[in-house]
Design a protein around this motif. Structure first.
Motif: not given
Length: 168
Positions: A1-13
């Protein structure tokens, strides 16, 4: 879950950075296009200013030549006064005398475009305000006037010569 949230933040950025880069590129393109138009606007304005300066100098020269013609016209040769500050324009086949400045204003009106009149442009006669194509070119009026002035004087001199020959 943490990896997905980090990936989402990276994608948004990355999406935000891509949007910023795209917007910056669009603004740069707009600036280049605007600057090119402004450069051409400046060039045309400078060229027009130079032509207006040249026109002003030519008008001063024309005025001086008008005065010189008036002074060089022999007294008593022509039986009527001649106003070198006026020329005839042809309107519907009839010669109409107008002041040189009205002729020049008419020339700028004739050569102007709707909603883009040249400085001082106005029809040479009210009847021509909505009939721009029928306005005679100023060059034609000047040529005709010059030929008339010289021809008139030549005719008068020739008439004097014939009287002198008859008297002798």
């Amino acid at each position: 879950m943490a990896e997905l949230q980090a990936a989402l933040r990276l994608a948004l950025r990355q999406d935000a950075e891509a949007d910023l880069a795209e917007h910056a590129a669009a603004r740069d393109r707009q600036l280049r296009e605007f600057a090119a138009t402004a450069e051409e606007w400046t060039r045309v304005g400078v060229e027009l200013s130079g032509l207006l300066e040249q026109a002003a100098k030519l008008r001063v020269n024309l005025g001086a030549l008008t005065e010189e013609m008036q002074q060089k016209l022999p007294i008593g040769i022509v039986p009527h006064p001649i106003d070198f500050k006026s020329v005839d324009i042809m309107m519907r086949g009839v010669a109409n005398p107008i002041h040189i400045d009205a002729l020049l204003a008419g020339e700028t009106f004739r050569n102007g475009m709707p909603n883009a009149f040249l400085p001082g442009a106005r029809p040479p006669h009210a009847m021509l305000a909505h009939d721009r194509p029928s306005i005679e070119p100023a060059a034609a009026a000047f040529r005709r006037a010059g030929a008339y002035f010289v021809g008139l004087l030549r005719d008068r001199f020739d008439a004097l010569k014939s009287h002198i020959s008859e008297a002798a």
